[in-house]
Write a protein that holds these residues in place. Structure first.
Motif, PDB file in Angstrom:
ATOM      1  N   HIS A   1     -43.957   2.069 -13.253  1.00  0.00           N
ATOM      2  CA  HIS A   1     -43.044   2.914 -12.471  1.00  0.00           C
ATOM      3  C   HIS A   1     -42.647   4.160 -13.267  1.00  0.00           C
ATOM      4  CE1 HIS A   1     -41.629  -1.050 -10.414  1.00  0.00           C
ATOM      5  NE2 HIS A   1     -42.840  -0.701 -10.068  1.00  0.00           N
ATOM      6  N   PHE A   2     -42.344   3.917 -14.540  1.00  0.00           N
ATOM      7  CA  PHE A   2     -42.018   5.051 -15.420  1.00  0.00           C
ATOM      8  C   PHE A   2     -43.133   6.096 -15.374  1.00  0.00           C
ATOM      9  CE2 PHE A   2     -42.906   6.901 -19.606  1.00  0.00           C
ATOM     10  CZ  PHE A   2     -41.750   7.646 -19.803  1.00  0.00           C
ATOM     11  N   GLU A   3     -44.382   5.632 -15.444  1.00  0.00           N
ATOM     12  CA  GLU A   3     -45.520   6.551 -15.436  1.00  0.00           C
ATOM     13  C   GLU A   3     -45.561   7.359 -14.133  1.00  0.00           C
ATOM     14  OE1 GLU A   3     -47.016   6.986 -18.303  1.00  0.00           O
ATOM     15  OE2 GLU A   3     -48.705   5.580 -18.483  1.00  0.00           O
ATOM     16  N   GLN A   4     -45.337   6.685 -13.018  1.00  0.00           N
ATOM     17  CA  GLN A   4     -45.398   7.381 -11.731  1.00  0.00           C
ATOM     18  C   GLN A   4     -44.286   8.425 -11.606  1.00  0.00           C
ATOM     19  OE1 GLN A   4     -45.915   4.684  -8.247  1.00  0.00           O
ATOM     20  NE2 GLN A   4     -46.377   3.121  -9.747  1.00  0.00           N
ATOM     21  N   LEU A   5     -43.100   8.072 -12.079  1.00  0.00           N
ATOM     22  CA  LEU A   5     -41.954   8.976 -11.938  1.00  0.00           C
ATOM     23  C   LEU A   5     -42.091  10.181 -12.868  1.00  0.00           C
ATOM     24  CD1 LEU A   5     -39.351   6.080 -11.730  1.00  0.00           C
ATOM     25  CD2 LEU A   5     -39.779   7.736  -9.891  1.00  0.00           C
ATOM     26  N   THR A   6     -42.556   9.954 -14.103  1.00  0.00           N
ATOM     27  CA  THR A   6     -42.713  11.085 -15.018  1.00  0.00           C
ATOM     28  C   THR A   6     -43.888  11.962 -14.590  1.00  0.00           C
ATOM     29  OG1 THR A   6     -43.910   9.619 -16.534  1.00  0.00           O
ATOM     30  CG2 THR A   6     -41.610  10.067 -17.042  1.00  0.00           C
ATOM     31  N   GLU A   7     -44.933  11.342 -14.028  1.00  0.00           N
ATOM     32  CA  GLU A   7     -46.058  12.113 -13.518  1.00  0.00           C
ATOM     33  C   GLU A   7     -45.579  13.071 -12.413  1.00  0.00           C
ATOM     34  OE1 GLU A   7     -48.966  12.618 -14.488  1.00  0.00           O
ATOM     35  OE2 GLU A   7     -49.546  13.829 -12.730  1.00  0.00           O
ATOM     36  N   ARG A   8     -44.699  12.584 -11.571  1.00  0.00           N
ATOM     37  CA  ARG A   8     -44.159  13.417 -10.499  1.00  0.00           C
ATOM     38  C   ARG A   8     -43.340  14.583 -11.080  1.00  0.00           C
ATOM     39  NH1 ARG A   8     -44.985  15.906  -5.974  1.00  0.00           N
ATOM     40  NH2 ARG A   8     -43.061  16.429  -4.863  1.00  0.00           N
ATOM     41  N   LEU A   9     -42.561  14.301 -12.122  1.00  0.00           N
ATOM     42  CA  LEU A   9     -41.799  15.379 -12.758  1.00  0.00           C
ATOM     43  C   LEU A   9     -42.745  16.454 -13.288  1.00  0.00           C
ATOM     44  CD1 LEU A   9     -39.029  13.250 -14.505  1.00  0.00           C
ATOM     45  CD2 LEU A   9     -38.598  15.182 -12.961  1.00  0.00           C
ATOM     46  N   ARG A  10     -43.831  16.025 -13.920  1.00  0.00           N
ATOM     47  CA  ARG A  10     -44.793  17.010 -14.431  1.00  0.00           C
ATOM     48  C   ARG A  10     -45.421  17.809 -13.294  1.00  0.00           C
ATOM     49  NH1 ARG A  10     -45.377  13.216 -18.847  1.00  0.00           N
ATOM     50  NH2 ARG A  10     -46.486  11.847 -17.404  1.00  0.00           N
ATOM     51  N   GLN A  11     -45.716  17.126 -12.187  1.00  0.00           N
ATOM     52  CA  GLN A  11     -46.312  17.822 -11.031  1.00  0.00           C
ATOM     53  C   GLN A  11     -45.412  18.950 -10.523  1.00  0.00           C
ATOM     54  OE1 GLN A  11     -46.944  14.879  -8.000  1.00  0.00           O
ATOM     55  NE2 GLN A  11     -48.836  14.102  -8.938  1.00  0.00           N
ATOM     56  N   ILE A  12     -44.110  18.727 -10.586  1.00  0.00           N
ATOM     57  CA  ILE A  12     -43.212  19.779 -10.083  1.00  0.00           C
ATOM     58  C   ILE A  12     -42.717  20.654 -11.245  1.00  0.00           C
ATOM     59  CG2 ILE A  12     -42.551  18.449  -8.018  1.00  0.00           C
ATOM     60  CD1 ILE A  12     -39.857  17.836  -9.394  1.00  0.00           C
ATOM     61  N   ASP A  13     -43.507  20.667 -12.329  1.00  0.00           N
ATOM     62  CA  ASP A  13     -43.256  21.550 -13.479  1.00  0.00           C
ATOM     63  C   ASP A  13     -41.938  21.306 -14.190  1.00  0.00           C
ATOM     64  OD1 ASP A  13     -45.684  22.980 -13.261  1.00  0.00           O
ATOM     65  OD2 ASP A  13     -44.841  24.031 -11.532  1.00  0.00           O
ATOM     66  N   GLU A  14     -41.561  20.047 -14.264  1.00  0.00           N
ATOM     67  CA  GLU A  14     -40.360  19.705 -15.015  1.00  0.00           C
ATOM     68  C   GLU A  14     -40.767  18.851 -16.209  1.00  0.00           C
ATOM     69  OE1 GLU A  14     -37.264  20.688 -14.467  1.00  0.00           O
ATOM     70  OE2 GLU A  14     -37.620  21.701 -12.550  1.00  0.00           O
ATOM     71  N   ASP A  15     -40.082  19.059 -17.327  1.00  0.00           N
ATOM     72  CA  ASP A  15     -40.355  18.253 -18.509  1.00  0.00           C
ATOM     73  C   ASP A  15     -39.633  16.914 -18.373  1.00  0.00           C
ATOM     74  OD1 ASP A  15     -41.072  17.553 -21.198  1.00  0.00           O
ATOM     75  OD2 ASP A  15     -39.004  18.039 -21.756  1.00  0.00           O
ATOM     76  N   PRO A  16     -40.390  15.807 -18.380  1.00  0.00           N
ATOM     77  CA  PRO A  16     -39.738  14.499 -18.180  1.00  0.00           C
ATOM     78  C   PRO A  16     -38.628  14.223 -19.203  1.00  0.00           C
ATOM     79  CG  PRO A  16     -42.113  14.273 -17.986  1.00  0.00           C
ATOM     80  CD  PRO A  16     -41.854  15.679 -18.447  1.00  0.00           C
ATOM     81  N   THR A  17     -38.864  14.591 -20.464  1.00  0.00           N
ATOM     82  CA  THR A  17     -37.853  14.292 -21.483  1.00  0.00           C
ATOM     83  C   THR A  17     -36.531  15.006 -21.186  1.00  0.00           C
ATOM     84  OG1 THR A  17     -39.587  13.970 -23.109  1.00  0.00           O
ATOM     85  CG2 THR A  17     -37.389  14.352 -23.966  1.00  0.00           C
ATOM     86  N   THR A  18     -36.637  16.274 -20.812  1.00  0.00           N
ATOM     87  CA  THR A  18     -35.433  17.030 -20.459  1.00  0.00           C
ATOM     88  C   THR A  18     -34.736  16.428 -19.244  1.00  0.00           C
ATOM     89  OG1 THR A  18     -36.654  18.974 -21.221  1.00  0.00           O
ATOM     90  CG2 THR A  18     -34.608  19.386 -20.021  1.00  0.00           C
TER      91      THR A  18
ATOM     92  N   LEU B   1     -35.169  11.723 -10.385  1.00  0.00           N
ATOM     93  CA  LEU B   1     -36.410  11.251 -11.001  1.00  0.00           C
ATOM     94  C   LEU B   1     -36.199  10.974 -12.489  1.00  0.00           C
ATOM     95  CD1 LEU B   1     -39.034  13.603  -9.261  1.00  0.00           C
ATOM     96  CD2 LEU B   1     -38.484  11.233  -8.679  1.00  0.00           C
ATOM     97  N   GLY B   2     -35.401  11.829 -13.135  1.00  0.00           N
ATOM     98  CA  GLY B   2     -35.106  11.618 -14.554  1.00  0.00           C
ATOM     99  C   GLY B   2     -34.333  10.323 -14.776  1.00  0.00           C
ATOM    100  N   ALA B   3     -33.338  10.083 -13.928  1.00  0.00           N
ATOM    101  CA  ALA B   3     -32.524   8.870 -14.060  1.00  0.00           C
ATOM    102  C   ALA B   3     -33.368   7.620 -13.798  1.00  0.00           C
ATOM    103  CB  ALA B   3     -31.352   8.918 -13.083  1.00  0.00           C
ATOM    104  N   LEU B   4     -34.169   7.674 -12.745  1.00  0.00           N
ATOM    105  CA  LEU B   4     -35.010   6.514 -12.429  1.00  0.00           C
ATOM    106  C   LEU B   4     -36.027   6.271 -13.540  1.00  0.00           C
ATOM    107  CD1 LEU B   4     -35.733   7.050  -8.594  1.00  0.00           C
ATOM    108  CD2 LEU B   4     -33.992   5.580  -9.641  1.00  0.00           C
ATOM    109  N   ALA B   5     -36.640   7.360 -14.045  1.00  0.00           N
ATOM    110  CA  ALA B   5     -37.660   7.210 -15.085  1.00  0.00           C
ATOM    111  C   ALA B   5     -37.053   6.606 -16.345  1.00  0.00           C
ATOM    112  CB  ALA B   5     -38.310   8.561 -15.397  1.00  0.00           C
ATOM    113  N   TYR B   6     -35.903   7.123 -16.762  1.00  0.00           N
ATOM    114  CA  TYR B   6     -35.295   6.552 -17.972  1.00  0.00           C
ATOM    115  C   TYR B   6     -34.893   5.102 -17.728  1.00  0.00           C
ATOM    116  CZ  TYR B   6     -33.264   6.407 -22.552  1.00  0.00           C
ATOM    117  OH  TYR B   6     -33.036   6.081 -23.861  1.00  0.00           O
ATOM    118  N   GLY B   7     -34.415   4.844 -16.505  1.00  0.00           N
ATOM    119  CA  GLY B   7     -34.044   3.468 -16.157  1.00  0.00           C
ATOM    120  C   GLY B   7     -35.229   2.527 -16.275  1.00  0.00           C
ATOM    121  N   GLU B   8     -36.385   2.978 -15.836  1.00  0.00           N
ATOM    122  CA  GLU B   8     -37.576   2.124 -15.900  1.00  0.00           C
ATOM    123  C   GLU B   8     -38.032   1.933 -17.343  1.00  0.00           C
ATOM    124  OE1 GLU B   8     -38.758   0.519 -13.409  1.00  0.00           O
ATOM    125  OE2 GLU B   8     -38.317   1.604 -11.567  1.00  0.00           O
TER     126      GLU B   8
END
Lengths: 248, 248
Positions: free
Chosen positions: B82-99, B42-49
């Motif tokens: 897409h970036f928004e959807q992927l980072t939102e998912r990271l937050r949902q699973i308690d992960e920091d998108p930036t990290t 998710l991190g790779a895809l989000a940064y890619g987007e």
């Protein structure tokens, strides 16, 4: 601390909607001057949104963190959605968006060329000021439009105001280093000055649009009323800047 | 002429989904290696987007017309969604998108730095190639994911493919000046080469992600299978380029 609210448009100075507000596009557009004015308006707003998209996407490069970059990219993406709605409307009324936008390209490009932020905080202030002035203008103009065009403008307006993150960032930067306040206050004044200067160019060039902006084509062109509209927007800007700690 | 279709993922070479595809996130994520792999993905895809947003917004400046500029801005804006959807998912699973994004920043920035288009047509080819490779990769990876992560990936995938306008433009430019074909074919190969080279870096660095990409953590790391995945994507790319008249 509270986010400064955009001053309400319901001030006693705002003129009452004219007769045009009571009719729909089909009826209003039988007047070719009104039709030309709305095509101008939609073209100007659409180009404004596209140019804002480009500049915000560019300014996102100045962001110190990924979260900041994402916040500015979010605003840029919202501006692009507005662009889509406005150009879609132009196509619905059988107007070519490119032709409608062309007369406003140079004023908007010139504004952005003259106000390229030199750092992240200037970019934030510009994003906030630009967003707020756009919202004021949409609100001002909505009352002068037929019901169909008005609902489009209000729909776009409702999606504006993505800039409250900018307010917090600018405030805390000034709290941390109060000397920043003076520089950013000057910057905010310059932004408003350049915006007014380009707006005056557009007013001078586009009679139909200008006439509509001050109360409907039936009432004729009224330069003093244009001036009052600009001064309402400037006043709202000044209040917002003061709330942000930029009253220099 | 028909727009070349992305080759179907249902080729006999594609491995069957492993057991993970049958379970949801709650169950799958109890395996810390799987969880780490999905956070990486998710991190790779989000940064890619996000990087794609920035580059497309930048490349929009090369557009010869307002309509072309709007088309590229539209793609940029879609990538940001897409970036928004992927980072939102990271937050949902308690992960920091930036990290989660940080480990992939340098490979993606390097890819874009080495493949900055020198003109509008190169920009279009890059937009099309990038969009198509991303779609292939999303499709490849979807089968290896738990049901919740898979639906997110398929939802983002369904909104990809904003680049058919690029196909038409590139084709007609080559028809008008066939010598362009050779240059753009080289460019497309270089794009794929740089993409693979950065992808190899990521594979070498991120064990958990790489292992998942080839069939679920339970099956262990399999470099040959990673190679086969890359070669399926490369083959699909080659077919698309040929359909575009770029087979040099």
């Amino acid at each position: 601390m509270e986010t400064p609210k955009t001053p309400s448009p319901e001030s006693p100075e705002v003129p009452e909607p004219t007769g045009i507000a009571a009719v729909d596009w089909a009826e209003a557009s039988t007047d070719p001057r009104y039709r030309a004015a709305v095509v101008d308006l939609l073209g100007a707003l659409a180009y404004g949104e596209l140019a804002a998209f480009e500049r915000l996407a560019d300014d996102a490069k100045l962001a110190p963190t990924l979260a900041d970059k994402a916040a500015l990219a979010r605003m840029a993406s919202a501006e692009f959605q507005h662009f889509e709605q406005l150009t879609e409307r132009l196509r619905q009324i059988d107007e070519d968006p490119t032709t409608a936008m062309a007369p406003f390209a140079s004023a908007l490009e010139e504004f952005h060329r003259l106000t390229a932020p030199s750092d992240w905080l200037e970019g934030l202030v510009k994003a906030y000021v630009g967003d707020a002035i756009a919202a004021d203008f949409y609100r001002e103009v909505a009352a002068r439009l037929d019901s169909d065009t008005r609902s489009l403008v209000l729909r776009v307006l409702a999606e504006t105001d993505h800039s409250s993150f900018a307010v917090e960032k600018v405030r805390s930067a000034i709290e941390a280093d109060p000397r920043l306040g003076g520089r950013l206050a000057l910057w905010a004044r310059r932004l408003m000055g350049e915006a007014l200067s380009q707006a005056q160019r557009v007013v001078a060039d586009r009679d139909a649009l200008s006439t509509m902006l001050v109360g409907g084509v039936a009432d004729g062109f009224d330069l003093a009323e244009i001036g009052r509209m600009f001064s309402r927007i400037t006043e709202a800007h000044t209040k917002r800047m003061a709330a942000l700690g930029l009253s220099a």
